[in-house]
Design a protein around this motif. Structure first.
Motif, PDB file in Angstrom:
ATOM      1  N   ARG A   2       9.232  -1.555  -0.923  1.00 57.76           N
ATOM      2  CA  ARG A   2       8.522  -0.281  -0.813  1.00 57.76           C
ATOM      3  C   ARG A   2       7.073  -0.439  -0.335  1.00 57.76           C
ATOM      4  NH1 ARG A   2       5.226   3.329  -2.939  1.00 57.76           N
ATOM      5  NH2 ARG A   2       5.852   5.510  -2.941  1.00 57.76           N
ATOM      6  N   ASN A   3       6.433  -1.516  -0.769  1.00 54.65           N
ATOM      7  CA  ASN A   3       4.997  -1.643  -0.512  1.00 54.65           C
ATOM      8  C   ASN A   3       4.635  -2.444   0.731  1.00 54.65           C
ATOM      9  OD1 ASN A   3       4.256  -0.155  -2.866  1.00 54.65           O
ATOM     10  ND2 ASN A   3       4.878  -1.949  -4.037  1.00 54.65           N
TER      11      ASN A   3
ATOM     12  N   ARG B 246       6.875   6.823   2.194  1.00 58.87           N
ATOM     13  CA  ARG B 246       7.523   5.559   1.817  1.00 58.87           C
ATOM     14  C   ARG B 246       8.752   5.850   0.953  1.00 58.87           C
ATOM     15  NH1 ARG B 246       4.743   0.861   2.570  1.00 58.87           N
ATOM     16  NH2 ARG B 246       2.650   1.141   3.409  1.00 58.87           N
TER      17      ARG B 246
ATOM     18  N   ASN C  14      15.024   0.003  -4.623  1.00 60.35           N
ATOM     19  CA  ASN C  14      14.559   0.354  -5.973  1.00 60.35           C
ATOM     20  C   ASN C  14      15.020   1.744  -6.389  1.00 60.35           C
ATOM     21  OD1 ASN C  14      13.210  -1.886  -6.850  1.00 60.35           O
ATOM     22  ND2 ASN C  14      11.299  -1.317  -5.843  1.00 60.35           N
TER      23      ASN C  14
ATOM     24  N   ASP D 124      -2.949   2.306  -1.754  1.00 62.01           N
ATOM     25  CA  ASP D 124      -3.768   2.411  -0.545  1.00 62.01           C
ATOM     26  C   ASP D 124      -3.546   3.785   0.095  1.00 62.01           C
ATOM     27  OD1 ASP D 124      -1.423   2.365   0.899  1.00 62.01           O
ATOM     28  OD2 ASP D 124      -1.662   0.318   1.648  1.00 62.01           O
TER      29      ASP D 124
ATOM     30  N   THR E 158      -1.858   4.679   2.515  1.00 60.21           N
ATOM     31  CA  THR E 158      -0.505   4.988   2.992  1.00 60.21           C
ATOM     32  C   THR E 158       0.458   5.239   1.836  1.00 60.21           C
ATOM     33  OG1 THR E 158       0.304   2.703   2.995  1.00 60.21           O
ATOM     34  CG2 THR E 158      -0.880   3.440   4.969  1.00 60.21           C
ATOM     35  N   GLY E 159      -0.043   5.116   0.615  1.00 58.93           N
ATOM     36  CA  GLY E 159       0.824   5.336  -0.548  1.00 58.93           C
ATOM     37  C   GLY E 159       1.420   4.058  -1.096  1.00 58.93           C
ATOM     38  N   ALA E 160       1.125   2.932  -0.455  1.00 64.01           N
ATOM     39  CA  ALA E 160       1.653   1.658  -0.961  1.00 64.01           C
ATOM     40  C   ALA E 160       0.904   1.257  -2.230  1.00 64.01           C
ATOM     41  CB  ALA E 160       1.504   0.570   0.092  1.00 64.01           C
ATOM     42  N   VAL E 161       1.641   0.837  -3.237  1.00 65.22           N
ATOM     43  CA  VAL E 161       1.013   0.399  -4.489  1.00 65.22           C
ATOM     44  C   VAL E 161       0.493  -1.015  -4.276  1.00 65.22           C
ATOM     45  CG1 VAL E 161       1.371  -0.019  -6.953  1.00 65.22           C
ATOM     46  CG2 VAL E 161       2.601   1.821  -5.811  1.00 65.22           C
TER      47      VAL E 161
ATOM     48  N   THR F 275       7.407   0.467 -10.667  1.00 70.28           N
ATOM     49  CA  THR F 275       8.479  -0.541 -10.581  1.00 70.28           C
ATOM     50  C   THR F 275       8.644  -1.101  -9.167  1.00 70.28           C
ATOM     51  OG1 THR F 275      10.049   1.265 -10.364  1.00 70.28           O
ATOM     52  CG2 THR F 275       9.818   0.273 -12.537  1.00 70.28           C
ATOM     53  N   SER F 276       7.901  -0.591  -8.224  1.00 71.19           N
ATOM     54  CA  SER F 276       8.007  -1.181  -6.884  1.00 71.19           C
ATOM     55  C   SER F 276       7.266  -2.512  -6.828  1.00 71.19           C
ATOM     56  CB  SER F 276       7.475  -0.230  -5.812  1.00 71.19           C
ATOM     57  OG  SER F 276       6.089  -0.048  -5.969  1.00 71.19           O
ATOM     58  N   ILE F 277       6.466  -2.788  -7.835  1.00 66.42           N
ATOM     59  CA  ILE F 277       5.869  -4.123  -7.965  1.00 66.42           C
ATOM     60  C   ILE F 277       6.543  -4.807  -9.150  1.00 66.42           C
ATOM     61  CG2 ILE F 277       3.795  -5.451  -8.529  1.00 66.42           C
ATOM     62  CD1 ILE F 277       2.171  -3.651  -6.881  1.00 66.42           C
TER      63      ILE F 277
ATOM     64  N   THR G  55      13.719   4.065 -13.452  1.00 64.40           N
ATOM     65  CA  THR G  55      13.973   4.744 -12.164  1.00 64.40           C
ATOM     66  C   THR G  55      14.180   6.244 -12.340  1.00 64.40           C
ATOM     67  OG1 THR G  55      16.286   4.108 -12.401  1.00 64.40           O
ATOM     68  CG2 THR G  55      14.925   2.745 -10.962  1.00 64.40           C
TER      69      THR G  55
END
Lengths: 291, 433
Positions: free
Chosen positions: A129-130, A145, A150, B180, B182-185, B248-250, B404
């Motif tokens: 995802r990231n 995104r 996940n 960030d 862009t929405g990325a964690v 949970t994406s990390i 989730t």
């Protein structure tokens, strides 16, 4: 003459014996185990007989098995349909005088010879995802995104996409062999009668490719219903069992929970389903071919 | 006619040979196979060195070392048993004891060795290798779970101390999480290691115990987390997710990459953290007790053990136990055993045996391991009962469902508790597949 016949039987006996010992034997043993409770540690002779208890459990009390079965069907239907359609489309393209045809064929076939485990790991990175390249592409296109692997609602579709990427090259090769078997005379005659490309496809190519399609559908369905390695490497059935398939659940039941009887019952149910689907597919195609 | 002299010589030789016979018998070649999950090259070298030392002192014994990754160890043990190719000595996870002992896989321990272990192992480890009131092997590494935190990320978020309560955990975690444009964690406050039953369930158990809860009832007939204490732990996860403190994406595996603020993890991760280039082990890795929940009064945690056991079908059980005993016997007063040396210096683990803990008091006293060693005094051993593994997997999947958004804390309890109790009932009744 009689002596030669004896030798014939001797030679035939070897593969038959092989088949009995290494194919039929394990199948029968598995069927027997499915009627028992067995943790694979207790000696075989001491397995307690439980009758149809294992079958009763997986159909009436097991909450994961129906879900795994549903996931497996989704994977099979999605994968087979896409492979049949996409494989044909690419094969038709590669059957023309396109530039670099051999190179394209090699490129499409490359994923087939890649280990599913390796592909699973690589795709898991790509769909992250990231930092995954797919999500970065979505951002460039001003799209949000996605969770992909996940996300319980998306994970199975990602697995289908990976499986198609891996195996479509194989089906392209099969289609190409079928296409090259169709005599050019049929197309020449159709063109004389003024047939369009689509009419040629519909009335000549597709009917004559039916046996090839049957092979692809049957083998792909069998393979898809038994999917294991890709799921094992990519998600392990997660998230929340959304990618749990029958064979993966069977593996967990046997080796993680030491319930070999129950796992064998699952194996037999899957065997029955595959057999039934294959018979139906063969009948459907045979009837249409003879009609 | 033979002269008397050669006859006498022959007679003497015969008597000597006869006298030597028992010795010769004792020197019969013995081959032992040892199965472990320590397959990294560095660990292989260290294990082989230990084996070579033993073999040098016991020339009639040869030892073959077999290793498989942890995730394949259980499968290998079970399949090798079915195939009749079982190793003589196993290094096993104590959660597998019920299935292994009920199925007759493990050989009983020699009484004198069992007595020695009872006296010389940490109390929690003795409990860990006991099943049905019997010890089944020599405990090796003992692992507990504590809160690991990235001091730099906490400081950047304005916190100098790790959380002591569930409430503080949520507050600090949400302050650490960053996204960030862009929405990325890019970093998350709290993370779990999903896709792995222990990675999900062990931290849950640590939090449960620190919230005054129990995993099983006293007689192990039912799970005991379907009450207020259990609900509050599941609610903690929900609050972490809702506040953005957990994403949970990390994965929790990213803690050594410096993108995770806090994680509940075991001490065996030390070697990985020390080797990380993205987080400074000495200055950035902090270890703290598990935060206490609203129903709890003091921090607690979970411990689990590994042990050396011998296969019941081994034709060389005596030799196998001798090797196990040798590995775990201190070399001298105040000195560690070969195994203790391996555990501390190669694995960075906490040895279960008290003489090893004493010999390595300095190493075990570093800023990372010291809190873990201290926690062995109050940690609760993972319950070793039939069906534990299956319940663990069930709970893992449902906690991941919570992560989730597919379930909520109360629905999770409503589903898991009866399912888990049914598994326990099946094992008690000796039923199921």
């Amino acid at each position: 003459m009689r002596r030669r016949m004896i030798w014939g039987y001797v030679f035939i006996a070897i593969p038959i014996l092989w088949l009995l010992v290494f194919s039929l034997g394990p199948i029968l043993f598995s069927g027997w185990v499915s009627l028992h409770r067995w943790d694979m540690i207790t000696p075989v002779a001491e397995m307690p007989y439980t009758g149809l208890e294992n079958y009763d459990y997986i159909f009436t009390r097991d909450n994961v098995f129906p879900k795994a079965l549903g996931n497996t069907f989704l994977f099979a239907i999605g994968g087979v349909t896409t492979n049949v359609v996409l494989g044909l489309a690419f094969a038709l393209l590669l059957n023309t005088k396109i530039r670099g045809r051999t190179l394209w064929r090699v490129l499409y076939f490359l994923p087939v010879i890649t280990a599913p485990l390796a592909l699973g790991v690589i795709f898991a990175f790509m769909f992250n995802r990231n930092y995954g390249v797919i999500n970065n592409l979505l951002v460039v296109l001003n799209l949000p995104r996605q969770g992909f692997l996940n996300d319980p609602n998306q994970a199975m579709f990602v697995l289908i996409a990976i499986a198609v990427y891996q195996y479509v090259g194989y089906y392209i090769v099969i289609y190409l062999a079928g296409l090259q078997d169709i005599p050019q005379d049929y197309y020449d005659a159709a063109r004389v009668d003024g047939a369009s490309y689509w009419q040629e496809l519909w009335y000549i190519t597709l009917p004559l490719l039916r046996p090839v399609m049957l092979f692809i559908i049957v083998t792909n369905t069998i393979g898809a219903l038994q999917v294991f390695d890709l799921v094992f490497a990519t998600t392990g059935g997660a998230p929340a069992n959304s990618t749990m398939t029958v064979v993966l659940y069977m593996y967990n039941t046997a080796f993680k929970y030491s319930r070999m009887g129950r796992a064998s019952a699952m194996a037999f149910v899957l065997f029955g389903i595959i057999l039934l689907i294959t018979i139906v597919q063969l009948r459907l195609f045979r009837d249409r071919t003879t009609a | 006619m033979l002269s008397k002299r050669p006859v006498a010589v022959l007679l003497i030789l015969a008597v000597l040979l006869a006298g030597l016979a028992p010795g010769v018998m004792a020197q019969e070649p013995i081959k032992l196979t040892v199965l472990t999950h320590w397959g990294e090259e560095r660990l292989l070298v260290a294990q082989q060195a230990m084996i070579d030392e033993y073999v040098a002192a016991h020339p009639n014994v040869s030892i073959e070392l077999q290793t498989v990754p942890f995730e394949e160890l259980l499968t290998r043990i079970v399949t090798s048993r079915t195939a009749g190719t079982s190793p003589d000595i196993y290094h096993i996870y104590n959660l597998w004891l019920p299935e292994f002992t009920n199925g007759g896989l493990l050989a009983p321990m020699p009484e004198d060795l069992a007595a020695w272990v009872s006296e010389n192992a940490a109390a929690t480890s003795v409990v860990g290798v006991t099943y049905n009131d019997q010890l089944w092997g020599v405990p090796t590494e003992v692992n507990t779970y504590l809160l690991l935190y990235n001091k730099r990320l906490l400081a950047e978020a304005g916190y100098s101390e790790p959380p002591k309560t569930f409430e503080e955990l949520v507050e600090i975690a949400s302050a650490i999480t960053k996204k960030d444009e862009t929405g990325a964690v890019t970093q998350t406050g709290f993370a779990a290691i999903t896709g792995w039953d222990s990675g999900v369930v062990h931290p849950f158990m640590a939090l449960l115990y620190s919230n005054g809860g129990e995993y099983f009832n006293e007689d192990f007939t039912e799970v005991a987390f379907g009450n207020q204490a259990g609900l509050e732990v599941f609610q903690l996860y929900q609050d972490l997710l809702d506040s953005g403190g957990m994403d949970t994406s990390i994965s929790g595996w990213d803690f050594p990459n410096g993108t995770v603020g806090m994680i509940i993890m075991a001490n065996w991760w030390r070697a990985t953290l020390r080797a990380s280039e993205n987080i400074d082990y000495e200055t950035e890795v902090g270890v703290a007790p598990i935060p206490v929940g609203p129903s709890g009064t003091e921090s607690s945690t979970l411990a689990y053990n590994w042990l050396w056991s011998v296969d019941a079908n081994s034709p060389n059980q005596e030799a196998a136990w001798d090797f196990v005993e040798w590995m775990n016997t201190p070399r001298g007063e105040g000195e560690p055993s070969p195994m203790g040396n391996f555990l501390v210096n190669e694995l960075g683990a906490i040895p279960s045996l008290l003489p090893d803990q004493a010999a390595f008091a300095e190493d075990l006293g570093d800023h990372f391991l010291a809190p873990f060693v201290a926690s062995t005094a109050y940690a609760r051993q993972e319950p070793v009962i039939g069906g534990s593994q299956e319940i663990k997997s069930l709970l893992q999947v449902e906690i991941e469902s919570l992560f989730t958004g597919m379930t909520d804390p109360q629905s999770l309890i409503d589903y898991v508790v009866p399912e888990a109790n049914a598994i326990l009932e099946e094992f008690r009744a000796g039923a199921g597949g």
